[in-house]
Design an enzyme around this catalytic site. Structure first.
Site, short mmCIF file in Angstrom:
data_model
loop_
_atom_site.label_atom_id
_atom_site.label_comp_id
_atom_site.label_asym_id
_atom_site.label_seq_id
_atom_site.Cartn_x
_atom_site.Cartn_y
_atom_site.Cartn_z
CE LYS A 35 139.99 54.19 102.35
NZ LYS A 35 139.34 53.91 103.64
NE ARG A 133 136.97 56.06 111.05
CZ ARG A 133 137.59 55.44 110.04
NH1 ARG A 133 138.90 55.45 109.95
NH2 ARG A 133 136.91 54.81 109.10
CG HIS A 162 135.42 50.95 109.16
ND1 HIS A 162 135.62 50.20 108.03
CD2 HIS A 162 136.62 51.53 109.43
CE1 HIS A 162 136.89 50.33 107.62
NE2 HIS A 162 137.52 51.12 108.46
NE ARG A 218 132.85 49.95 104.02
CZ ARG A 218 132.25 49.74 105.20
NH1 ARG A 218 130.95 49.53 105.26
NH2 ARG A 218 132.96 49.77 106.31
CE1 TYR A 262 170.72 70.14 99.54
CE2 TYR A 262 169.11 68.39 99.20
CZ TYR A 262 169.64 69.63 98.86
OH TYR A 262 169.08 70.34 97.83
CB CYS A 308 167.32 65.25 97.29
SG CYS A 308 169.06 64.87 97.52
CG ASP A 310 162.91 67.31 93.00
OD1 ASP A 310 161.71 67.13 93.25
OD2 ASP A 310 163.48 68.41 93.13
#
Ligand SMILES: *Cc1c(COP(=O)(O)O)cnc(C)c1O
Length: 371
Positions: A35, A133, A162, A218, A262, A308, A310
């Site tokens: 996942k 849950r 779980h 799992r 910045y 930043c 990027d």
């Protein structure tokens, strides 16, 4: 790799090694958890490597993640662990997926959709043994499985739960949850209704609590070679699969008492050599100040100022030999130096799970050791 400013390398031999270790240690078949974009690693090649190493099942959280695996031609059994909207029941059956069911209304709706389409949907009944849950309580377990069995268009293939605290090995909660799940299975067995596959253990449970594993395990985090928690490190032999790299984009000398980036969150004390790395928070870094480092020239150097979107700036004084295009490592090893996902997690106040799962999907992944 070479024509990208930043990229991720995933070592599929490490994934295969880690899957085999989990099977050996637990002596149980493995359902590999892929996942969250395979915890940021890239789901299709990781799933293939897991299956090559003997994993029997794949686990995802959303039906779209399963679709992506089926589109790639992966025909292994897949379970969608988290909530699936019942109107997807026919599509899931068509793709031969298993869905998790933990509620009577949900079961009726899945049954109606699947049977209207003339299909049989495989379901795993989920029980809440203490996680608080998703899941049906022990008291309602028998009635719930009876309902599932009575509904047309559903086939009950699994039972699952779980664990909440398996990565805190000193606590007894996992043993109590496992005992509760064992009682549920006993009740079902007595009624002749125990589903063929009972599964419960995440990585930490499989490593720390042999009595918690039932029919299959799992594991997620361990197959990527990452520790379930600081209190529950992996045993020796596991290998981290992911390395995150970039190329030195620019080098400049900034005079003393000059702000950087910045809002000038860093100011030079003397004339300083500053490097620019083409990776930012859109790639999975965080803006947290004074919490980031990277490797260049085999040395660990600090990021300065704010990250930043990027790119980011870092101190290059310690690496006078650095040249444009030199390799930077953001996660992984370089020579003797290393930055682990666990180190970043500690600096950010989070877990290694979050660090790798939040790596930007725009960063290209390259897979080493593909067959
Ligand atoms: C994510 C998940 C796992 C895997 O957990 P790890 O701690 O990564 O091993 C197992 N089971 C379920 C239901 C999960 O959601």
């Amino acid at each position: 790799m070479d024509n990208n400013p930043t990229w991720i390398e995933v070592d599929l031999d490490a994934i295969r090694n880690n899957i085999r270790l989990m099977a050996e240690i637990s002596r149980k078949p493995v359902m590999a958890v892929v996942k969250g974009y395979a915890y940021g690693h890239g789901p299709v090649p990781v799933s293939r490597a897991a299956l090559e190493a003997g994993a029997r099942w794949l686990c995802v959280s959303r039906i779209d993640e399963a679709l992506c695996l089926r589109d790639a031609g992966i025909d292994a059994p897949i379970i969608v662990l988290a909530t699936t909207m019942p109107d997807k029941a026919a599509q899931a059956a068509e793709l031969d997926l298993s869905l998790v069911c933990y509620d009577a209304q949900m079961a009726r709706e899945m049954s109606a959709v699947a049977s209207a389409a003339g299909k049989t949907l495989k379901v795993h009944a989920k029980f809440d043994t203490g996680m608080a849950r998703l899941g049906v309580a022990k008291e309602d377990a028998l009635e719930f499985v009876r309902l599932l069995r009575s509904l047309p268009g559903l086939q009950v293939v699994g039972a699952m739960t779980h664990y909440a605290l398996a990565d805190e090995p000193e606590k007894n909660t996992t043993r109590e949850q496992a005992a509760c799940f064992a009682e549920i299975l006993e009740i079902l067995q007595t009624a002749g209704l125990r589903p063929p596959l009972a599964h419960a253990a995440n990585s930490a449970a499989a490593l720390n609590f042999p009595e918690s594993t039932f029919d299959m395990i799992r594991p997620g985090i361990s197959i990527y070679g990452l520790n379930p928690s600081p209190e529950s490190p992996l045993p020796s032999g596991f290998k981290p699969a992911l390395t995150w790299k970039a190329r030195l984009a620019s080098i400049k000398t900034i005079p003393a008492r000059h702000g950087i980036g910045y809002n000038y969150r860093y100011t030079t004390t003397s004339s300083e050599r500053i490097g620019i790395c083409p990776a930012g928070y859109a790639d999975g870094l965080r803006r947290k100040l004074n919490a980031n480092q990277l490797l260049i020239g085999g040395k660990k150097v600090p990021v300065v100022g704010t990250v930043c979107m990027d790119q980011l700036m870092f101190k290059l004084d310690q690496v006078p030999e650095a040249r444009l295009g030199d390799e930077i490592v953001l996660i992984g090893r370089q020579g003797e130096a290393s930055i682990r996902a666990e180190d970043i997690a500690e600096a950010w106040g989070t877990t290694n799970y979050e660090v790798v799962t939040c790596l930007g999907h725009r960063v290209p992944r390259f897979f080493l050791g593909a067959r």
